[in-house]
Design an enzyme around this catalytic site. Structure first.
Site, PDB file in Angstrom:
ATOM      1  N   GLY A 403       0.431  60.510  39.198  1.00  0.00           N
ATOM      2  CA  GLY A 403       1.463  61.601  38.274  1.00  0.00           C
ATOM      3  C   GLY A 403       2.456  61.078  38.207  1.00  0.00           C
ATOM      4  O   GLY A 403       3.034  59.770  38.480  1.00  0.00           O
ATOM      5  N   HIS A 405       5.090  61.517  40.317  1.00  0.00           N
ATOM      6  CA  HIS A 405       5.224  61.080  42.044  1.00  0.00           C
ATOM      7  C   HIS A 405       4.826  59.395  41.360  1.00  0.00           C
ATOM      8  O   HIS A 405       5.994  59.006  41.452  1.00  0.00           O
ATOM      9  CB  HIS A 405       4.378  61.631  43.091  1.00  0.00           C
ATOM     10  CG  HIS A 405       5.422  61.141  44.272  1.00  0.00           C
ATOM     11  ND1 HIS A 405       5.661  60.627  44.537  1.00  0.00           N
ATOM     12  CD2 HIS A 405       6.409  62.161  44.335  1.00  0.00           C
ATOM     13  CE1 HIS A 405       6.131  60.409  45.625  1.00  0.00           C
ATOM     14  NE2 HIS A 405       7.114  61.003  45.955  1.00  0.00           N
ATOM     15  N   CYS A 406       4.246  58.909  40.910  1.00  0.00           N
ATOM     16  CA  CYS A 406       3.429  57.823  41.102  1.00  0.00           C
ATOM     17  C   CYS A 406       4.670  57.048  40.152  1.00  0.00           C
ATOM     18  O   CYS A 406       4.803  56.047  39.941  1.00  0.00           O
ATOM     19  CB  CYS A 406       1.994  57.604  40.981  1.00  0.00           C
ATOM     20  SG  CYS A 406       1.045  57.885  41.866  1.00  0.00           S
ATOM     21  N   MET A 407       5.152  57.328  39.109  1.00  0.00           N
ATOM     22  CA  MET A 407       4.981  57.085  37.957  1.00  0.00           C
ATOM     23  C   MET A 407       6.196  56.833  37.386  1.00  0.00           C
ATOM     24  O   MET A 407       7.085  56.438  36.270  1.00  0.00           O
ATOM     25  CB  MET A 407       4.785  57.588  36.604  1.00  0.00           C
ATOM     26  CG  MET A 407       3.380  57.745  36.042  1.00  0.00           C
ATOM     27  SD  MET A 407       3.087  57.982  34.605  1.00  0.00           S
ATOM     28  CE  MET A 407       3.837  59.860  34.671  1.00  0.00           C
ATOM     29  N   THR A 408       7.347  57.451  38.955  1.00  0.00           N
ATOM     30  CA  THR A 408       8.982  56.909  38.523  1.00  0.00           C
ATOM     31  C   THR A 408       9.149  56.438  40.535  1.00  0.00           C
ATOM     32  O   THR A 408       8.506  56.409  41.029  1.00  0.00           O
ATOM     33  CB  THR A 408       9.459  58.706  39.059  1.00  0.00           C
ATOM     34  OG1 THR A 408       8.718  59.127  40.216  1.00  0.00           O
ATOM     35  CG2 THR A 408       9.672  59.123  37.560  1.00  0.00           C
TER      36      THR A 408
END
Length: 416
Positions: A403, A405-408
């Site tokens: 989501g 969090h993972c993509m940033t």
């Protein structure tokens, strides 16, 4: 002087590194998706649109967004950086001894933008000029037409994992799976040579650097670390998950570095079961504001917490087995009580929404988070708790098992 430091999980987000879905995801097929750590193939055009809407939300909130491929392109215009990346990527063990010299020369002559695209997106056997390379290479001769000489790196979309900014420094993470390890080479080149970082004052927590600023080679052995397991929650405390992708050996190595530089007082190791459904700590736990967290109780209730603090009498650590994960987090944050937002719905829906990254939200500032719109039960609970939830589509992005969090990868975030 540019500022790069991350002092919390929920302070105002100032700068962030992302990667827009690209060629690497178009290389995913039903045949290779498992090897490349994906559960499904994505409709890339739709995923790009979803990602664009996500980054627009970030920018509307004042976040400065940087793109991995742009930074890598800039770096590859620098001769020393280009040689570093190519030498780490093209070796006797990746392309075969007969191909190393010619293939390195081939890539060295490539335009920086195209080279960045190929390094992330992969280079297929059919894309290489036969007359230039094939006649000397057993590796090329034995390859099928659709095989990759350079593997695609589709997990680059999850910029959280290859590096972790912890207070006033960064780690270059030794990733668990081979399919992701070249992502770290790109991060290393960017932080070491990109002009944006050249005048910045920050430390490398891992790996060490010598007096000339070169990274000290180290055999990773059984040690691995991924950024989805790393959370600098503030108050000089860092949470690090130990599960499918991060090992205790690397948590000790990170803690040693942080304590040696007086950057942290406490590292809390969060011991989870090893499961694809919750590969990282941030798939079952993220912070929403300084006292509110969202979590998946089925995993968190069984999690063990062990605190490491600087040792004495020649010992590297003082080790404390905590009474529980949540009490340890509350104590580290200096609060008597945490407000808990559990994954929403009945037992079936909780499992579905955890799988769909209902707990994997990214805070833009205290009490404002971005979440996939499909996790309706969990979002409703967050809003009931007074959290502002910005929703984004995730029909295609969510297939990657990550989501907001993972993509940033936060590059600058305020303290609590």
């Amino acid at each position: 002087m540019s500022q790069f430091r991350v002092d919390s999980e929920v302070g105002k987000l100032r700068k962030v590194l992302v990667h827009r879905p690209d060629l690497s995801l178009r290389r995913l097929t039903p045949t290779n998706r498992e090897e490349l750590l994906f559960d499904d193939v994505l409709w890339v055009r739709k995923a790009r649109g979803e990602h664009d809407k996500f980054t627009r939300h970030l920018e509307k909130r004042g976040v400065e967004v940087f793109y991995l491929d742009d930074l890598l392109t800039d770096v590859l215009k620098i001769s020393e950086a280009r040689v570093f990346v190519i030498d780490k990527t093209v070796t006797r063990l990746t392309v075969g001894a007969s191909l190393v010299r010619d293939f390195r020369s081939y890539l060295l002559e490539m335009d920086a933008r195209r080279l960045a695209t190929m390094l992330i997106g992969g280079l297929g056997r059919q894309e290489i000029d036969d007359s230039l390379l094939k006649k000397h290479s057993l590796t090329l001769v034995t390859m099928d037409h659709a095989d990759f000489v350079l593997p695609p790196l589709p997990n680059s979309i999850f910029t959280r994992d290859s590096s972790s900014w912890i207070f006033n420094g960064v780690t270059l993470n030794p990733m668990f799976y081979e399919a992701r390890q070249l992502e770290v080479v790109h991060a290393a080149a960017i932080y070491n040579w990109h002009p944006m970082f050249a005048d910045a004052d920050f430390e490398f927590w891992y790996p060490d650097q010598d007096e000339q600023g070169r990274f000290v080679q180290e055999d990773w052995g059984r040690a691995s670390l991924e950024g989805g397991d790393v959370m600098p929650i503030g108050n000089r405390t860092v949470l690090v998950g130990i599960g499918e992708r991060t090992t205790a050996q690397m948590v000790e190595r990170l803690a040693q570095s942080l304590f040696r530089h007086n950057a942290a007082d406490r590292v809390i190791a969060c011991v989870m079961t090893k499961d694809r459904a919750h590969m990282h700590l941030d798939t079952v736990f993220t912070m929403l504001d300084p006292q509110t967290v969202t979590l998946y109780p089925k995993v968190i209730d069984e999690m063990r917490a062990i605190s490491l603090r600087p040792g004495s009498n020649g010992r590297p650590f003082h080790v404390t087995v905590e009474d529980g994960f949540l009490p340890a987090v509350a104590d580290a944050l200096g609060t008597e009580h945490l407000w808990i937002v559990e994954t929403g719905g009945d037992a079936y829906q909780q499992e579905r929404e955890q799988w769909d990254d209902g707990n994997n939200v990214v805070a833009l500032e205290p009490g404002v988070v971005v979440a996939y719109e499909r996790n309706t039960y969990t979002i409703a609970k967050m809003r009931e708790a007074g959290i502002e939830v910005v929703t984004i589509e995730g029909f295609e992005l969510g297939k990657g098992r990550g989501g907001g969090h993972c993509m940033t990868c936060p590059l600058e975030r305020d303290p609590l």
